[in-house]
Design a protein around this motif. Structure first.
Motif, PDB file in Angstrom:
ATOM      1  N   MET A   1      29.284  41.902  32.397  1.00 51.03           N
ATOM      2  CA  MET A   1      30.048  41.771  33.643  1.00 51.03           C
ATOM      3  C   MET A   1      31.034  42.916  33.881  1.00 51.03           C
ATOM      4  SD  MET A   1      29.048  38.929  35.094  1.00 51.03           S
ATOM      5  CE  MET A   1      28.185  37.412  34.668  1.00 51.03           C
TER       6      MET A   1
ATOM      7  N   LYS B   1      28.010  46.594  33.731  1.00 52.40           N
ATOM      8  CA  LYS B   1      27.636  45.813  34.915  1.00 52.40           C
ATOM      9  C   LYS B   1      26.637  46.547  35.804  1.00 52.40           C
ATOM     10  CE  LYS B   1      29.664  43.667  39.032  1.00 52.40           C
ATOM     11  NZ  LYS B   1      30.909  43.440  39.791  1.00 52.40           N
TER      12      LYS B   1
ATOM     13  N   GLU C   1      22.606  45.272  36.837  1.00 57.08           N
ATOM     14  CA  GLU C   1      22.404  44.708  38.170  1.00 57.08           C
ATOM     15  C   GLU C   1      20.980  44.963  38.639  1.00 57.08           C
ATOM     16  OE1 GLU C   1      25.350  46.414  40.678  1.00 57.08           O
ATOM     17  OE2 GLU C   1      26.693  44.695  40.497  1.00 57.08           O
TER      18      GLU C   1
END
Length: 353
Positions: A180, A184, A188
């Motif tokens: 996160m 990240k 994604e």
């Protein structure tokens, strides 16, 4: 089902299950009404989470959906721990892991694959998910293997379980930081990463958060009512605790993820669907089950992480086929059917125990 009808059914079933519980209507009416109520409450939880996720983006949205989807499972498990039903708790953990990896992911991949010839998601995320699933299997196998040794006492098994539980929680927190924050952008999906996905949220951000809290509170109440009926229900129908925990409780408890992941896959958002299904299994294995070990300490009798051979076999084969299918970052309807076939095989086996 339109929104007005859904809320009418939700309120009616929640009210009836409360009346049945406090009015002592009997095992079957109480169980059936509580199970039906928790399906609608979980659906409400799923809708609220999806609405909150609308404002947070696909990856964080998938994480929130998995987390609050697991709220019902965690709350049910805490009440089971409080009642001393450790065998059923471990069975429900097993059922939740295999249910998400085989049933939720299987239906998502199958129904999404019927609509789209091939669906793709981030291959690096798939690889990391596979590694984490293998870590979960190792962490559950070690206490069972060492606990069966003649050189290992019950106290040592409890100490080992507590140590592994702490390590798994740390590993899960580090994974959240990795996925996160620090990496990240790498993890994604290349497509559909914008927060709104071109769609309207069901409610405003404030209302969505309020409904999320309300749905979680309702889940806590209905879960307690459902757990209250389990002893007499399993005895009445001569069902094993392992079957009730691994299939009935797991399916009811994970109803929110079932609907959300499948709907996302059918919108060609397989990345978010995988994040919910696989992410939920990882959360159960790496966070929820270790937390339950520490929660059990509050009730005086610690729960260990020594699962039965049957449960370990079920988790092992589920992780094996889910890893095999998802590692390349591509899915189709036939791969979804394979996951569902394994789930049906395990269902028959557990029923006959």
């Amino acid at each position: 089902m339109n929104q007005k009808l859904f809320f009418a059914c939700l309120i009616a079933l929640f009210g009836l299950s409360a009346i049945a519980h406090y009015g002592h209507w009997g095992t079957i009416p109480e169980f059936c009404l509580s199970a039906a109520a928790i399906l609608f409450v979980a659906g409400f939880l799923g809708k609220a989470t999806e609405s909150v996720a609308h404002y947070a983006g696909q990856r964080l949205g998938g994480f929130l959906n998995a987390t609050f989807g697991n709220a019902a499972e965690l709350i049910i498990a805490i009440f089971l721990v409080k009642s001393g039903h450790y065998e059923m708790v471990k069975a429900s953990i097993t059922g939740s892991i295999i249910g998400n990896l085989l049933l939720v992911l299987g239906l998502s991949v199958f129904l999404g694959g019927l609509k789209y010839k091939e669906q793709k998601f981030n291959v690096q995320l798939a690889g990391h998910n596979s590694s984490l699933m293998i870590l979960a299997v190792i962490a559950l196998f070690i206490p069972a293997i060492f606990g069966a040794s003649e050189h290992f006492s019950a106290d040592q098994s409890e100490t080992l379980s507590l140590a592994i539980a702490a390590i798994l929680i740390v590993a899960y927190i580090l994974w959240l930081i990795f996925s996160m924050i620090t990496h990240k952008s790498i993890l994604e999906d290349a497509v559909e990463t914008t927060p709104d996905h071109g769609e309207e949220a069901a409610w405003s951000k404030g209302v969505s958060i309020l409904f999320l809290v309300l749905a979680t509170v309702m889940t806590a109440f209905v879960s307690e009512w459902l757990v209250h009926t389990l002893d007499s229900f399993t005895e009445k129908f001569n069902l094993s605790a392992i079957f009730v925990g691994a299939f009935l409780i797991a399916i009811v408890g994970n109803a929110a993820e079932h609907s959300a992941a499948i709907l996302l896959a059918m919108k060609n958002k397989i990345g978010a669907a995988v994040e919910i299904a696989v992410g939920s299994s990882l959360q159960i294995a790496l966070f929820v089950s270790p937390v339950l070990v520490f929660v059990s300490l509050l009730f005086g009798e610690p729960m260990n992480l020594v699962f039965t051979t049957i449960e370990l076999a079920a988790i092992g084969v589920s992780v094996f086929i889910a890893t095999s299918i998802s590692r390349d970052g591509r899915t189709n309807w036939y791969e979804g059917s394979l996951l569902l076939f394994v789930y049906i095989i395990l269902g028959f086996a557990f029923y006959l125990v």
